[in-house]
Design a protein around this motif. Structure first.
Motif, PDB file in Angstrom:
ATOM      1  N   PHE A  59       0.839  -1.204   0.000  1.00 42.85           N
ATOM      2  CA  PHE A  59       0.000   0.000   0.000  1.00 42.85           C
ATOM      3  C   PHE A  59       0.875   1.256   0.000  1.00 42.85           C
ATOM      4  O   PHE A  59       0.595   2.232  -0.698  1.00 42.85           O
ATOM      5  CB  PHE A  59      -0.940  -0.001   1.208  1.00 42.85           C
ATOM      6  N   VAL A  60       1.946   1.222   0.819  1.00 47.11           N
ATOM      7  CA  VAL A  60       2.873   2.359   0.854  1.00 47.11           C
ATOM      8  C   VAL A  60       3.557   2.533  -0.493  1.00 47.11           C
ATOM      9  O   VAL A  60       3.675   3.648  -1.017  1.00 47.11           O
ATOM     10  CB  VAL A  60       3.923   2.158   1.975  1.00 47.11           C
ATOM     11  N   HIS A  86       2.506   1.580  -3.405  1.00 49.06           N
ATOM     12  CA  HIS A  86       1.539   2.066  -4.397  1.00 49.06           C
ATOM     13  C   HIS A  86       1.283   3.565  -4.240  1.00 49.06           C
ATOM     14  O   HIS A  86       1.228   4.306  -5.237  1.00 49.06           O
ATOM     15  CB  HIS A  86       0.238   1.294  -4.259  1.00 49.06           C
ATOM     16  N   SER A  87       1.153   4.000  -2.980  1.00 43.96           N
ATOM     17  CA  SER A  87       0.880   5.419  -2.743  1.00 43.96           C
ATOM     18  C   SER A  87       2.066   6.308  -3.123  1.00 43.96           C
ATOM     19  O   SER A  87       1.887   7.463  -3.503  1.00 43.96           O
ATOM     20  CB  SER A  87       0.516   5.648  -1.276  1.00 43.96           C
TER      21      SER A  87
END
Length: 249
Positions: free
Chosen positions: A196-197, A199-200
């Motif tokens: 998630f990190v 991707h962000s």
């Protein structure tokens, strides 16, 4: 959390009866062993030697306290020790070459106010993590294969070495399917927040492949999987040797 633990204990005792107490006792010893490993490493003891000693304690508890058949437990323990040595031989050079140990750029916010002079070897710590991480799945696989193969050999004492190996691979293949999936799911579940990190932050493929945290998790999963796969031929060979000694006597 306390209520959840009590629910676990109650269900365990309902399903397993008094044998559940043995399992709880073994779990308690292993938890204490891991905590002791952390304390000893923090106090400056040699990481690799301490990990090796604690790993043997964990294997003894995990195998001998949960397997009634002494022959099966002995073979599974020997297999687990051999696999642990192989994992060390693979992991030691790989960790130094990959340079994936320690903390990454994604950790900088959490570590901003802390000193990084921990006084320990991060490559050795990474090796310790991989060894401890592999113990559960290796001991479980070795016990399952040894139990099934010993039962086959006892019921068919006239099996040839080739037939024993074939039966060992047949039993092992069925177990490897579930164990490989278990390792794969563990990898994805433990790296969900990291992805998630990533991707962000808009990482590209090259940045993901070279990210220290991703590489560390991939190495751990692959090395554990190699250890599980090697369990099949090593267990088959040890069971064959044991049956050959019995036949000779």
């Amino acid at each position: 959390m306390l209520y959840l633990f009590l629910t676990f204990v109650v269900l365990l005792l309902i399903v397993m009866g008094t044998r559940g107490l043995t399992l709880l006792f073994g779990l308690g010893i292993n938890v204490i062993s891991v905590l002791a490993l952390l304390i000893l490493i923090a106090d400056g003891f040699n990481i690799l030697i301490t990990t090796g000693i604690i790993a043997m304690v964990i294997l003894v508890v995990a195998i001998y306290m949960n397997v009634d058949n002494t022959k099966t437990a002995s073979t599974a323990f020997k297999t687990s020790l051999l696999i642990m040595v192989v994992i060390l031989l693979i992991t030691v050079p790989l960790e130094f070459w990959a340079n994936a140990q320690g903390l990454a750029a994604e950790n900088q916010d959490e570590l901003e106010s802390f000193s990084l002079a921990a006084g320990i070897s991060y490559p050795q710590l990474a090796i310790s993590i991989i060894v401890i991480n592999s113990l559960g799945v290796i001991s479980e696989t070795s016990v399952a294969i040894t139990s099934g193969l010993n039962e086959i050999v006892e019921n068919k004492p006239t099996l040839t070495p080739t037939e024993i190996f074939n039966d060992g691979f047949s039993v092992g293949n069925k177990i490897l399917n579930t164990q490989t999936n278990t390792l794969l799911f563990n990898f994805f579940s433990s790296t969900f927040p990291l992805f998630f990190v990533i991707h962000s932050l808009g990482y590209g493929v090259g940045e993901i492949v070279n990210d220290k945290l991703v590489v560390a998790e991939v190495l751990t999963t692959l090395i554990c999987t190699i250890g599980v796969i090697l369990t099949v031929p090593i267990t088959s060979y040890l069971v064959y040797r044991g049956s050959k000694k019995v036949t000779a006597n």
